[in-house]
Design an enzyme around this catalytic site. Sequence first.
Site, PDB file in Angstrom:
ATOM      1  N   GLY A  43       0.904  -1.354  -0.101  1.00 19.06           N
ATOM      2  CA  GLY A  43       0.104   0.103  -0.031  1.00 19.06           C
ATOM      3  C   GLY A  43       0.805   1.271   0.145  1.00 19.06           C
ATOM      4  N   CYS A  44       1.826   1.276   0.796  1.00 23.33           N
ATOM      5  CA  CYS A  44       2.796   2.433   0.863  1.00 23.33           C
ATOM      6  C   CYS A  44       3.368   2.593  -0.540  1.00 23.33           C
ATOM      7  CB  CYS A  44       3.766   2.295   2.076  1.00 23.33           C
ATOM      8  SG  CYS A  44       2.789   2.089   3.668  1.00 23.33           S
TER       9      CYS A  44
END
Length: 170
Positions: A43-44
Site C-alpha cells: 500500500g505504501c
Amino acid sequence: MLEAGTIAPDFTLEDQEGQPVTLSSFRGRPVILYFYPKDNTSGCTTQAQGYTELKPGFDAKDAVVIGISKDSPASHRRFIDKQGLDLILLSDPDHKVNELYDVWKEKSMYGKKYFGTVRSSFLISPEGVILKSGEKVKPKLDPETMLKALDALQDTPGVPGAAGSDGDNA
C-alpha cells in the site's frame, strides 16, 4: 485528526539524506503532507508511486509533497532508490509528529491491539493552514484526490493560497 482551518503544527525531521527539513520552510507554497505506515510495503509503495507519477501536476501548482513514516532516513533512501520515487520522505522514529497530527492511534490486526500510523493526508495552504485532511485514505486514490483538492482550492476565490486570493476569508 487535525481538521481543516487548523494551523499545521510546525516540525523538523530528517529526510532521506539525513538532512533536517522544517515544515515552515515551505511557507509560500502549498504542501501535501501524508503519513504512511512503512516503506516498501504494497500500500505504501502504491501511494508513493502515485504521488511520483502525479508530481508534474503538483509541480505545476508549485506544491511540495512530503511523506512521513517511522522508518529511518536510510530506509527512505532505499525505498526511493528501489521504487524510483521523486518525493521528500521524512523520518519520525519516535512518532512525535504522528502524534502532533493525531494520526498515531490504536490499531488492531488479527485480534492484536497495537499503536501505529493511520494512513492520512493533509493539504496545507501556503500560509500554513490545513485546508483538507483525510484519515484512512486509500493508497491508490489518495494522490489523485489530493491533486484534485489542490486544483479545486486554487480555483476558489477567498481561500488562502488560492489564485487571485488576498488571503482574506471575510
